[in-house]
Design a protein around this motif. Structure first.
Motif, mmCIF file in Angstrom:
data_model
loop_
_atom_site.group_PDB
_atom_site.id
_atom_site.type_symbol
_atom_site.label_atom_id
_atom_site.label_comp_id
_atom_site.label_asym_id
_atom_site.label_seq_id
_atom_site.Cartn_x
_atom_site.Cartn_y
_atom_site.Cartn_z
ATOM 1 N N TYR A 129 -32.642 27.729 0.526
ATOM 2 C CA TYR A 129 -33.770 26.861 0.487
ATOM 3 C C TYR A 129 -33.727 26.310 -1.102
ATOM 4 C CZ TYR A 129 -35.091 31.408 -0.837
ATOM 5 O OH TYR A 129 -35.130 32.783 -1.508
ATOM 6 N N TYR A 130 -34.681 25.635 -1.470
ATOM 7 C CA TYR A 130 -34.844 24.954 -2.796
ATOM 8 C C TYR A 130 -36.382 25.379 -2.996
ATOM 9 C CZ TYR A 130 -31.186 21.600 -2.490
ATOM 10 O OH TYR A 130 -29.795 21.029 -2.152
ATOM 11 N N LEU A 131 -36.359 25.527 -4.350
ATOM 12 C CA LEU A 131 -37.688 26.014 -4.869
ATOM 13 C C LEU A 131 -37.873 24.808 -6.231
ATOM 14 C CD1 LEU A 131 -37.021 29.715 -5.275
ATOM 15 C CD2 LEU A 131 -39.146 28.820 -4.193
ATOM 16 N N PHE A 132 -39.229 24.657 -6.176
ATOM 17 C CA PHE A 132 -39.652 23.556 -7.361
ATOM 18 C C PHE A 132 -40.896 23.890 -7.984
ATOM 19 C CE2 PHE A 132 -37.152 20.401 -5.304
ATOM 20 C CZ PHE A 132 -37.028 20.626 -3.786
ATOM 21 N N TRP A 133 -41.054 23.164 -9.160
ATOM 22 C CA TRP A 133 -42.322 23.417 -9.979
ATOM 23 C C TRP A 133 -42.464 21.826 -10.138
ATOM 24 C CZ3 TRP A 133 -45.819 26.891 -11.243
ATOM 25 C CH2 TRP A 133 -45.406 28.319 -11.132
ATOM 26 N N TYR A 134 -43.713 21.534 -9.620
ATOM 27 C CA TYR A 134 -44.196 20.078 -9.873
ATOM 28 C C TYR A 134 -45.514 20.277 -11.100
ATOM 29 C CZ TYR A 134 -41.835 18.052 -5.992
ATOM 30 O OH TYR A 134 -40.898 17.123 -5.435
ATOM 31 N N LYS A 135 -45.618 19.218 -11.835
ATOM 32 C CA LYS A 135 -46.780 19.022 -12.679
ATOM 33 C C LYS A 135 -47.601 17.960 -12.174
ATOM 34 C CE LYS A 135 -47.476 17.319 -17.316
ATOM 35 N NZ LYS A 135 -46.336 16.867 -18.833
ATOM 36 N N GLN A 136 -48.984 18.157 -12.527
ATOM 37 C CA GLN A 136 -49.847 17.133 -12.103
ATOM 38 C C GLN A 136 -50.964 16.912 -13.206
ATOM 39 O OE1 GLN A 136 -52.698 17.765 -8.724
ATOM 40 N NE2 GLN A 136 -52.199 15.542 -7.849
ATOM 41 N N PRO A 137 -50.895 15.936 -13.877
ATOM 42 C CA PRO A 137 -51.702 15.820 -15.255
ATOM 43 C C PRO A 137 -52.753 14.996 -14.478
ATOM 44 C CG PRO A 137 -49.996 13.849 -15.079
ATOM 45 C CD PRO A 137 -49.535 15.140 -13.896
ATOM 46 N N PRO A 138 -54.220 14.790 -15.345
ATOM 47 C CA PRO A 138 -55.042 14.071 -14.701
ATOM 48 C C PRO A 138 -55.134 12.686 -14.238
ATOM 49 C CG PRO A 138 -55.300 14.822 -17.191
ATOM 50 C CD PRO A 138 -53.908 15.176 -16.898
ATOM 51 N N SER A 139 -53.642 12.179 -14.244
ATOM 52 C CA SER A 139 -53.544 11.001 -13.460
ATOM 53 C C SER A 139 -53.235 11.190 -12.123
ATOM 54 C CB SER A 139 -52.289 10.179 -13.984
ATOM 55 O OG SER A 139 -51.170 11.019 -14.005
ATOM 56 N N ARG A 140 -52.985 12.391 -11.963
ATOM 57 C CA ARG A 140 -52.885 12.930 -10.340
ATOM 58 C C ARG A 140 -51.208 12.521 -9.814
ATOM 59 N NH1 ARG A 140 -58.194 10.949 -8.540
ATOM 60 N NH2 ARG A 140 -59.389 12.603 -8.378
ATOM 61 N N GLN A 141 -50.503 11.935 -10.757
ATOM 62 C CA GLN A 141 -49.101 11.777 -10.476
ATOM 63 C C GLN A 141 -48.301 12.912 -10.062
ATOM 64 O OE1 GLN A 141 -47.373 8.770 -9.558
ATOM 65 N NE2 GLN A 141 -46.056 10.150 -8.904
ATOM 66 N N MET A 142 -47.728 13.418 -8.986
ATOM 67 C CA MET A 142 -46.948 14.700 -8.868
ATOM 68 C C MET A 142 -45.381 14.365 -9.553
ATOM 69 S SD MET A 142 -48.775 16.827 -7.127
ATOM 70 C CE MET A 142 -47.595 17.960 -6.644
ATOM 71 N N ILE A 143 -45.177 15.205 -10.518
ATOM 72 C CA ILE A 143 -43.820 14.918 -11.324
ATOM 73 C C ILE A 143 -43.040 16.165 -11.281
ATOM 74 C CG2 ILE A 143 -43.352 14.611 -13.736
ATOM 75 C CD1 ILE A 143 -45.819 13.569 -14.498
ATOM 76 N N LEU A 144 -41.918 16.156 -10.758
ATOM 77 C CA LEU A 144 -41.013 17.142 -10.868
ATOM 78 C C LEU A 144 -40.514 17.595 -12.060
ATOM 79 C CD1 LEU A 144 -39.150 18.814 -8.907
ATOM 80 C CD2 LEU A 144 -37.331 17.210 -9.553
ATOM 81 N N VAL A 145 -40.794 18.986 -12.275
ATOM 82 C CA VAL A 145 -40.587 19.727 -13.833
ATOM 83 C C VAL A 145 -39.202 20.225 -13.499
ATOM 84 C CG1 VAL A 145 -41.083 21.621 -15.143
ATOM 85 C CG2 VAL A 145 -43.077 20.214 -14.055
ATOM 86 N N ILE A 146 -38.980 21.099 -12.367
ATOM 87 C CA ILE A 146 -37.538 21.765 -12.481
ATOM 88 C C ILE A 146 -37.369 22.030 -11.125
ATOM 89 C CG2 ILE A 146 -38.543 23.864 -12.816
ATOM 90 C CD1 ILE A 146 -36.116 24.188 -14.827
ATOM 91 N N ARG A 147 -35.934 22.375 -10.641
ATOM 92 C CA ARG A 147 -35.648 22.711 -9.396
ATOM 93 C C ARG A 147 -34.736 23.863 -9.476
ATOM 94 N NH1 ARG A 147 -32.273 18.549 -5.303
ATOM 95 N NH2 ARG A 147 -30.513 19.504 -6.136
#
Lengths: 112, 116
Positions: free
Chosen positions: A32-50
């Motif tokens: 499987y894969y694991l991810f961390w996503y960041k969501q700033p106040p703009s609400r955009q989901m941004i991939l941080v690391i995989r």
């Protein structure tokens, strides 16, 4: 059921300090894969690391690194040299197959 | 590349109205999906598709329909909107690696929906 748990609803850190966000997950899958996503106040989901589960080496992306403990089903995110722009919601996510399962998120505030 | 695009950005509906949330991607990704995000919750999967003509339900499919006639587009339909569907909706796409496992999902900017 496959679940993701983020036990810290809110955290704060001073600029330039280091902070670690926790995540545990539960699965019977082996690949499987694991991810961390960041969501700033703009609400955009941004991939941080995989992280790919079959890789023993912990993933690193600039100031972001993970501590992946497969046997313990733990996947924490370390942010070094925190910056004001790191203020955001951080979501841990994991999938195997067709569904991406998210934790409820950790709200991180970076203070001057 | 534009990546994943969603329209509209914001919509207000009255209970019982219908509408379609549009999602398109220009990365030739096989996999596309719809999530909803509610306060205090992570994203929850509504429906997903692994290719044109193939769709399946996620965790919270009730009240929503999808279809996938092309690789690029994956619209989400609300047939009769209810206040419980007030949420932020995200579309995402990814490559399917060998074994059918997704690689990184790329998200659109989201659609904020308010149902009165």
């Amino acid at each position: 059921a496959q679940t993701v748990t983020q036990s810290q609803p809110e955290m704060s850190v001073q600029e330039a300090e280091t902070v670690t966000l926790s995540c545990t997950y539960d699965t019977s899958e082996n690949n499987y894969y694991l991810f961390w996503y960041k969501q700033p106040p703009s609400r955009q989901m941004i991939l941080v690391i995989r992280q790919e589960a079959y890789k023993q080496q912990n993933a690193t992306e600039n100031r972001f690194s993970v501590n992946f403990q497969k046997a313990a089903k733990s996947f924490s995110l370390k942010i070094s040299d925190s910056q004001l722009g790191d203020t955001a919601m951080y979501f841990c996510a994991f999938h195997s197959g067709y569904a991406l399962n998210f934790g409820k998120g950790t709200s991180l505030l970076v203070t001057p | 590349n534009a990546g994943v695009t969603q329209t509209p950005k914001f919509q207000v509906l009255k209970t019982g109205q219908s509408m379609t949330l549009q999602c398109a991607q220009d990365m030739n990704h096989e996999y596309m999906s719809w999530y909803r995000q509610d306060p205090g919750m992570g994203l929850r999967l509504i429906h997903y598709s692994v290719g044109a003509g193939i769709t399946d339900q996620g965790e919270v499919p009730n009240g929503y329909n999808v279809s996938r006639s092309t690789t690029e587009d994956f619209p989400l339909r609300l047939l009769s909107a209810a206040p419980s569907q007030t949420s932020v909706y995200f579309c995402a796409s990814s490559v399917l690696a060998s074994g059918g496992i997704q690689e990184t999902q790329y998200f659109g900017p989201g659609t904020r929906l308010l149902v009165l």
